[in-house]
Structures are given as structure tokens and as C-alpha cells.
Design an enzyme around this catalytic site. Structure first.
Site, PDB file in Angstrom:
ATOM      1  N   GLY A 134       0.847  -1.198   0.000  1.00  0.00           N
ATOM      2  CA  GLY A 134       0.000   0.000   0.000  1.00  0.00           C
ATOM      3  C   GLY A 134       0.869   1.230   0.000  1.00  0.00           C
ATOM      4  CG  PHE A 159      -7.797  -1.793   0.651  1.00  0.00           C
ATOM      5  CD1 PHE A 159      -8.627  -2.737   1.225  1.00  0.00           C
ATOM      6  CD2 PHE A 159      -6.522  -1.619   1.188  1.00  0.00           C
ATOM      7  CE1 PHE A 159      -8.191  -3.511   2.308  1.00  0.00           C
ATOM      8  CE2 PHE A 159      -6.083  -2.380   2.266  1.00  0.00           C
ATOM      9  CZ  PHE A 159      -6.912  -3.332   2.823  1.00  0.00           C
ATOM     10  CB  THR A 161     -12.305   4.150  -4.248  1.00  0.00           C
ATOM     11  OG1 THR A 161     -11.712   4.067  -2.953  1.00  0.00           O
ATOM     12  CG2 THR A 161     -13.548   5.012  -4.190  1.00  0.00           C
ATOM     13  CE1 TYR A 239      11.216   7.351 -10.602  1.00  0.00           C
ATOM     14  CE2 TYR A 239      10.866   6.155 -12.654  1.00  0.00           C
ATOM     15  CZ  TYR A 239      11.565   6.330 -11.475  1.00  0.00           C
ATOM     16  OH  TYR A 239      12.590   5.493 -11.151  1.00  0.00           O
ATOM     17  CD  GLU A 248      -4.740   9.262  -4.323  1.00  0.00           C
ATOM     18  OE1 GLU A 248      -4.476   8.988  -5.515  1.00  0.00           O
ATOM     19  OE2 GLU A 248      -4.833   8.396  -3.447  1.00  0.00           O
ATOM     20  NE  ARG A 249       0.398  11.103  -1.233  1.00  0.00           N
ATOM     21  CZ  ARG A 249       1.570  10.548  -1.483  1.00  0.00           C
ATOM     22  NH1 ARG A 249       2.606  11.304  -1.797  1.00  0.00           N
ATOM     23  NH2 ARG A 249       1.716   9.241  -1.425  1.00  0.00           N
ATOM     24  CD  GLN A 285     -13.837  29.842  30.708  1.00  0.00           C
ATOM     25  OE1 GLN A 285     -13.449  29.269  31.726  1.00  0.00           O
ATOM     26  NE2 GLN A 285     -13.663  31.131  30.527  1.00  0.00           N
ATOM     27  CG  HIS A 344     -23.311  15.704  18.712  1.00  0.00           C
ATOM     28  ND1 HIS A 344     -22.317  16.522  18.237  1.00  0.00           N
ATOM     29  CD2 HIS A 344     -24.403  15.960  17.936  1.00  0.00           C
ATOM     30  CE1 HIS A 344     -22.772  17.222  17.203  1.00  0.00           C
ATOM     31  NE2 HIS A 344     -24.039  16.906  17.006  1.00  0.00           N
ATOM     32  N   GLY A 370      -1.942   7.940   1.259  1.00  0.00           N
ATOM     33  CA  GLY A 370      -0.719   8.489   1.873  1.00  0.00           C
ATOM     34  C   GLY A 370      -0.948   8.651   3.365  1.00  0.00           C
TER      35      GLY A 370
HETATM   36  C1  LIG Z   1     -11.615   2.767   1.952  1.00  0.00           C
HETATM   37  C2  LIG Z   1     -10.329   2.708   1.197  1.00  0.00           C
HETATM   38  C3  LIG Z   1     -10.287   3.124  -0.118  1.00  0.00           C
HETATM   39  C4  LIG Z   1      -9.093   3.031  -0.841  1.00  0.00           C
HETATM   40  N1  LIG Z   1      -9.096   3.347  -2.183  1.00  0.00           N
HETATM   41  C5  LIG Z   1      -7.988   3.082  -2.923  1.00  0.00           C
HETATM   42  C6  LIG Z   1      -8.003   3.230  -4.348  1.00  0.00           C
HETATM   43  O1  LIG Z   1      -9.010   3.660  -4.941  1.00  0.00           O
HETATM   44  N2  LIG Z   1      -6.899   2.890  -5.041  1.00  0.00           N
HETATM   45  C7  LIG Z   1      -5.768   2.428  -4.439  1.00  0.00           C
HETATM   46  O2  LIG Z   1      -4.808   2.121  -5.137  1.00  0.00           O
HETATM   47  N3  LIG Z   1      -5.713   2.282  -3.088  1.00  0.00           N
HETATM   48  C8  LIG Z   1      -6.798   2.591  -2.324  1.00  0.00           C
HETATM   49  N4  LIG Z   1      -6.764   2.431  -0.960  1.00  0.00           N
HETATM   50  C9  LIG Z   1      -5.517   2.008  -0.317  1.00  0.00           C
HETATM   51  C10 LIG Z   1      -4.893   3.040   0.581  1.00  0.00           C
HETATM   52  O3  LIG Z   1      -4.339   4.103  -0.151  1.00  0.00           O
HETATM   53  C11 LIG Z   1      -3.861   2.293   1.449  1.00  0.00           C
HETATM   54  O4  LIG Z   1      -4.625   1.547   2.384  1.00  0.00           O
HETATM   55  C12 LIG Z   1      -2.892   3.215   2.132  1.00  0.00           C
HETATM   56  O5  LIG Z   1      -2.008   3.763   1.190  1.00  0.00           O
HETATM   57  C13 LIG Z   1      -2.069   2.474   3.198  1.00  0.00           C
HETATM   58  O6  LIG Z   1      -1.525   1.300   2.676  1.00  0.00           O
HETATM   59  P1  LIG Z   1      -1.713  -0.082   3.461  1.00  0.00           P
HETATM   60  O7  LIG Z   1      -3.153  -0.246   3.786  1.00  0.00           O
HETATM   61  O8  LIG Z   1      -1.079  -1.158   2.675  1.00  0.00           O
HETATM   62  O9  LIG Z   1      -0.937   0.131   4.804  1.00  0.00           O
HETATM   63  P2  LIG Z   1       0.616  -0.189   5.074  1.00  0.00           P
HETATM   64  O10 LIG Z   1       1.425   0.308   3.950  1.00  0.00           O
HETATM   65  O11 LIG Z   1       0.700  -1.625   5.447  1.00  0.00           O
HETATM   66  O12 LIG Z   1       0.876   0.710   6.340  1.00  0.00           O
HETATM   67  C14 LIG Z   1       0.199   0.474   7.589  1.00  0.00           C
HETATM   68  C15 LIG Z   1       0.435   1.659   8.486  1.00  0.00           C
HETATM   69  O13 LIG Z   1       1.822   1.725   8.796  1.00  0.00           O
HETATM   70  C16 LIG Z   1       2.233   3.061   8.897  1.00  0.00           C
HETATM   71  N5  LIG Z   1       3.337   3.283   7.940  1.00  0.00           N
HETATM   72  C17 LIG Z   1       3.433   2.916   6.648  1.00  0.00           C
HETATM   73  N6  LIG Z   1       4.601   3.292   6.116  1.00  0.00           N
HETATM   74  C18 LIG Z   1       5.275   3.912   7.099  1.00  0.00           C
HETATM   75  C19 LIG Z   1       6.561   4.532   7.191  1.00  0.00           C
HETATM   76  N7  LIG Z   1       7.370   4.632   6.131  1.00  0.00           N
HETATM   77  N8  LIG Z   1       6.953   5.073   8.388  1.00  0.00           N
HETATM   78  C20 LIG Z   1       6.136   5.011   9.466  1.00  0.00           C
HETATM   79  N9  LIG Z   1       4.917   4.439   9.435  1.00  0.00           N
HETATM   80  C21 LIG Z   1       4.487   3.900   8.274  1.00  0.00           C
HETATM   81  C22 LIG Z   1       1.027   3.940   8.593  1.00  0.00           C
HETATM   82  O14 LIG Z   1       0.430   4.349   9.821  1.00  0.00           O
HETATM   83  C23 LIG Z   1       0.094   3.011   7.860  1.00  0.00           C
HETATM   84  O15 LIG Z   1      -1.281   3.350   8.044  1.00  0.00           O
HETATM   85  C24 LIG Z   1      -7.930   2.547  -0.211  1.00  0.00           C
HETATM   86  C25 LIG Z   1      -7.986   2.158   1.132  1.00  0.00           C
HETATM   87  C26 LIG Z   1      -9.155   2.207   1.830  1.00  0.00           C
HETATM   88  C27 LIG Z   1      -9.182   1.711   3.247  1.00  0.00           C
END
Ligand SMILES: Cc1cc2nc3c(=O)[nH]c(=O)nc-3n(C[C@H](O)[C@H](O)[C@H](O)COP(=O)(O)OP(=O)(O)OC[C@H]3O[C@@H](n4cnc5c(N)ncnc54)[C@H](O)[C@@H]3O)c2cc1C
Length: 383
Positions: A134, A159, A161, A239, A248-249, A285, A344, A370
Site C-alpha cells: 500500500g 481496496f 474505490t 514516476y 490526490e493528497r 467554558q 453530542h 498516503g
Molecule cells: C476505503 C479505502 C479506499 C481506498 N481506495 C484506494 C483506491 O481507490 N486505489 C488504491 O490504489 N488504493 C486505495 N486504498 C488504499 C490506501 O491508499 C492504502 O490503504 C494506504 O495507502 C495504506 O496502505 P496499506 O493499507 O497497505 O498500509 P501499510 O502500507 O501496510 O501501512 C500500515 C500503516 O503503517 C504506517 N506506515 C506505513 N509506512 C510507514 C513509514 N514509512 N513510516 C512510518 N509508518 C508507516 C502507517 O500508519 C500506515 O497506516 C484505499 C484504502 C481504503 C481503506
């Protein structure tokens, strides 16, 4: 946004038109779409008719050639709808998937696909993430092997979308001669059309939030993709992905910001009505100061967001600022939701309250597109 240093009259009109549309056609129906687990295609077609799906694209394809600041308006206002699933359905199409096609496509591909993308006839998805990769895009394993007249794709995407209801999939695959299990930057992008032999969906995935957005696993089993659907330069896809991730971000940051702003507004309204200990909650407050604190943080995020969008619209490289936006807004929206739900009370834990859905929808904002830690690395590299 009168007197803004960033927005023109055209931007303001766009925001007003969008807000009216969302109030009239999204808010009354969003709950039903959450239950159905998808945003109906007619809604996307309607948004296409109104010109909301092609704001950055050339007029010749039906777009309106606006700038990055207009994109931020789109994402903020969709975030304000309170339906994150609907918002992301649209934004993946307009700002996360179709830009890959637009930025890298040749004339024939643009002529073939862009009019239907902008009108909402064809919905796009971006398929980069895999079960084993990911955050670390260079570790993807989906492989494309060259054959006569095209490429054979094998692998699984996770995952994704718009994975079930999308029509055009921008798919990243390894095309280098390296082992399919190792990290490598030799990636090519492909356009895979729904119905292509060897391309199927795994199950629709159940999620914590974003219920009106469909998310799926995609399977490529000896899927033939013709040469005419290769996107951009062979082996240079990594790239291109990284470049497009900037938009995207920024958009995800803007969506989060819109959600946070709306949650504060809803909560201020609520605590000004709800009584406890002989007065409304707003009179405590601790509550109003916490909300004021969060309002300040949202305002700070907004200024950073607009500044990053403005830099981008001027053609200035702004990876650091965009990464800050994503990291800051993705975390902030969760802090805001926590406090808003807290104020709430028990009602905020009930499905019938808007804030309950907003809390669930917001959680992904610091993970998807990201993760915060990955964004902070991008910032740190530039410090
Ligand atoms: C609802 C949903 C929709 C999505 N839609 C799309 C889509 O349309 N297309 C697509 O391609 N992807 C999609 N994604 C994927 C999404 O972008 C990834 O889930 C995300 O990039 C994180 O990757 P991962 O789940 O593999 O987590 P991992 O890469 O396994 O990382 C897990 C966690 O480790 C931590 N981590 C990761 N790297 C580092 C680092 N270098 N240093 C410190 N901590 C770190 C972070 O907290 C991260 O959340 C979607 C995900 C979800 C849940």
C-alpha cells in the site's frame, strides 16, 4: 469567499452552485445511498451534466478549464456534505483516477475516453494498492508481460474505490525484468476497461465508514490489454503515479477540511440548544473553548490548503506543502470528530446522528492516499 486573496468571483460562483446542488440533491438522499452501499450512477451523470466532473479539463472534451483552487472548492464542498462515501466516489473519479489518464494519455486515448469521463457516462478508478503493498508502491507484484499486440496482466489489487461500479481502471503493473517479489520502480500504467476478459472483481469489501462508496478487490488473471491501452511511457509509470498522487493528497486534505468545518458548525448548533446543569452546553467554558481551539486549527489548515493549491496553480513545485496538508488535515479531522462526538453526548453515538457517520467516515483520512507517517517522511526529506 469575498475579499479572499486566493479566490475569484468565478470561484465563488462555483462554490455557491455546488453548495446549492449538494443541499438539494445529495443531503436528502445520502442516507439511503449509505444503506444501499453505493452512490447511484444517475447522480454522477447529473453531476456530469452540471459540469462538476470536468472542472480542470479542456473545454473541447466538455471541461471548464479551471485551476487547482477550484479543485479544492470541489473537495471541500463535497466534504461538507457530511457523506464521505459520496464525496470520495466523486473525487476518486475527478481527481485521483482520471488525472492519470488525462496527464499521460495520447490524443487518441483522450478523444476516446475524456468526453465520457467528464459527462459521467464512464466512471474511473485507480488501482495501485495490493494485498501486500500500500504505502510502499515499489513493492507491488501485479505483473504485465509483453505479448503480440499488447500485454498480459496477472495479479490482485486491493481496496479499490469505484472497484465494483467503475468502468475504466487505471492499473499499475510491474513491467521490469526484476523478480516480481522485489521492490522496483519499473512500473507501467494500463487502462483496463470493464468487461475485459481475465479481469474480475473479488468481493465488495465491508468498511467502517464511507458506506456509499464501493470498495473492491480486483483480479487480473491472464488479462490481455491491447497496446492502445498502455498509458504513458512504458516502465515510467512509477514516476507518473507519484506525480499524480500530489493532486490526490491535496484533494483528500481538502475533503477532510470540509468535513471538519461542517462538524464544528453542527456541534456549535447542537451545544447552543442542548441543556445540562441549568444552562446550554455552550455556556460551559470548557466546551466552547475546545470548539474555539478546533475552529482555529481548522482555519490554520485551510490557509495552508489554499496556499498549497495556489502554489500548484502557479506551477510551483509544492510536494512539501501538499504533504503537510495531507498529514495535518488527516489528523485534524479525527481530533475534531472526537470532540464533536463527545459534545453530542449519547446522541452522538446513535446511528441517527450525523456526527456518528462523520466520525466513522473520517478515520480513513489519516490512512488512505498516503498515511500520515508517509506524508511526514515527504516533509522531512525536504527539511
Ligand atoms: C476505503 C479505502 C479506499 C481506498 N481506495 C484506494 C483506491 O481507490 N486505489 C488504491 O490504489 N488504493 C486505495 N486504498 C488504499 C490506501 O491508499 C492504502 O490503504 C494506504 O495507502 C495504506 O496502505 P496499506 O493499507 O497497505 O498500509 P501499510 O502500507 O501496510 O501501512 C500500515 C500503516 O503503517 C504506517 N506506515 C506505513 N509506512 C510507514 C513509514 N514509512 N513510516 C512510518 N509508518 C508507516 C502507517 O500508519 C500506515 O497506516 C484505499 C484504502 C481504503 C481503506
Amino acid at each position: 469567499m469575498k475579499n479572499s486573496i486566493y479566490f475569484s468571483e468565478e470561484h465563488d460562483m462555483f462554490r455557491e452552485q455546488l453548495r446549492r446542488f449538494i443541499e438539494a440533491e445529495i443531503v436528502p438522499n445520502g442516507e439511503k445511498w449509505e444503506e444501499e452501499g453505493t452512490t447511484p450512477r444517475e447522480v454522477l451523470r447529473r453531476m456530469g451534466e452540471l459540469g462538476f466532473l470536468g472542472i480542470r479539463y479542456p473545454e473541447v472534451y466538455g471541461g471548464s478549464e479551471m485551476d487547482t483552487l477550484a479543485t479544492v472548492i470541489l473537495a471541500e464542498e463535497l466534504g461538507r456534505s457530511t457523506f464521505g462515501g459520496f464525496a470520495v466516489t466523486v473525487l476518486v473519479h475527478t481527481d485521483m483516477a482520471s488525472p492519470h489518464l488525462f496527464n499521460a494519455g495520447n490524443k487518441e486515448q483522450l478523444d476516446r475516453f475524456m468526453p465520457d469521463i467528464i459527462s459521467g457516462k464512464k466512471i474511473t478508478a485507480i488501482a495501485v494498492t495490493e494485498p501486500g503493498a500500500g504505502s510502499d508502491v515499489a513493492s507491488i507484484r501485479t505483473k504485465a508481460t509483453q505479448t503480440k499486440g499488447g500485454w498480459i496482466l496477472n495479479g490482485t489489487k486491493m481496496f479499490i474505490t469505484n472497484g465494483i461500479y467503475g468502468d475504466l481502471f487505471v492499473v499499475a503493473a510491474k513491467t521490469g525484468s526484476t523478480s516480481s517479489t522485489s521492490r522496483s520502480y519499473i512500473v507501467t500504467m494500463f487502462i483496463v476497461e470493464k468487461g475485459t476478459k481475465g479481469f474480475s472483481n473479488g468481493q465488495k469489501l465491508n468498511k467502517m465508514g464511507w458506506h456509499s462508496s464501493d470498495t473492491a478487490e480486483l483480479i487480473f488473471d491472464n488479462c490481455f490489454v491491447p497496446d492502445k491501452n498502455v498509458l504513458g511511457e512504458v516502465n515510467q509509470g512509477f514516476y507518473a503515479i507519484m506525480r499524480n498522487f500530489q493532486n490526490e493528497r491535496l484533494v483528500l486534505g481538502a475533503q477532510a477540511l470540509g468535513e471538519a468545518q461542517k462538524a464544528i458548525e453542527l456541534t456549535v448548533d447542537y451545544v447552543k440548544e442542548r441543556k445540562a446543569f441549568n444552562s446550554v452546553l455552550w455556556d460551559k467554558q470548557a466546551i466552547r473553548q475546545r470548539l474555539a481551539q478546533r475552529a482555529g486549527e481548522v482555519e490554520a489548515g485551510r490557509q495552508l490548503l489554499y496556499y498549497a493549491a495556489w502554489l500548484d496553480s502557479q506551477g510551483v513545485k509544492c510536494i512539501k506543502e501538499v504533504s503537510m496538508v495531507k498529514a495535518y488535515c488527516g489528523e485534524l479531522v479525527n481530533r475534531v470528530m472526537y470532540d464533536c462526538q463527545q459534545f453530542h453526548g449519547g446522541f452522538g453515538y446513535m446511528k441517527e446522528s450525523t456526527i456518528e457517520r462523520m466520525v466513522r467516515d473520517a478515520r480513513i483520512q489519516s490512512i488512505g492516499g498516503g498515511a500520515t507517517e508517509v506524508m511526514l517522511e515527504e516533509v522531512a526529506k525536504r527539511m
